[in-house]
Design an enzyme around this catalytic site. Structure first.
Site, PDB file in Angstrom:
ATOM      1  N   CYS A  33       1.375  -0.929   0.086  1.00 13.45           N
ATOM      2  CA  CYS A  33      -0.011  -0.068   0.179  1.00 13.45           C
ATOM      3  C   CYS A  33       1.126   1.353  -0.149  1.00 13.45           C
ATOM      4  O   CYS A  33       2.088   1.773   1.272  1.00 13.45           O
ATOM      5  CB  CYS A  33      -0.700  -0.052   1.554  1.00 13.45           C
ATOM      6  SG  CYS A  33      -1.520   1.576   1.262  1.00 13.45           S
ATOM      7  N   CYS A  36      -0.018   3.929   2.697  1.00 11.87           N
ATOM      8  CA  CYS A  36       0.504   3.401   3.931  1.00 11.87           C
ATOM      9  C   CYS A  36       1.728   4.004   4.740  1.00 11.87           C
ATOM     10  O   CYS A  36       2.110   4.479   5.565  1.00 11.87           O
ATOM     11  CB  CYS A  36       0.348   2.052   3.581  1.00 11.87           C
ATOM     12  SG  CYS A  36      -1.036   1.162   3.784  1.00 11.87           S
TER      13      CYS A  36
END
Length: 115
Positions: A33, A36
């Protein structure tokens, strides 16, 4: 960066998060991600600045799918603040540090949040 924040797992979640005396922000994330990884330095900085008021931990949803499923995490990054065993706030998506600090103002306080 990521390694500095404490990681929690399905097995340790209840003890580390739900039974914590102070509020705990859980960063639901995954290796793949991008957003993230983008917010990781901001979360680390918030942990450094406000660690006495709120604990910040990370939960890898690929390795710990049960907890993510239990709390209905559909997209990441999702940041849940748990207080007294309950979800007190949910923040979805990557935000800059200043925006995160504002979002967390119910749980953290000092003059820096006013700036």
């Amino acid at each position: 960066m990521v390694a500095d924040l404490k990681a929690v797992t399905d097995a340790s979640f209840e003890e580390a998060v739900l039974k914590s005396e102070k509020p705990v922000l859980v960063d639901f994330w995954a290796e793949w991600c991008g957003p993230c990884r983008q917010i990781a330095p901001s979360l680390q900085a918030i942990a450094d600045d406000y660690g006495d008021q709120i604990e910040i931990v990370k939960l890898n949803i690929d390795e710990n799918p049960a907890t993510a499923a239990k709390y209905g995490v559909m997209s990441i990054p999702t940041l849940n603040v748990y207080q007294q065993g309950e979800v007190a706030k949910t923040i979805v998506g990557a935000k800059p540090k200043a925006a995160l600090v504002r979002e967390l103002s119910d749980f953290i306080s000092d003059e820096a949040t006013k700036a």
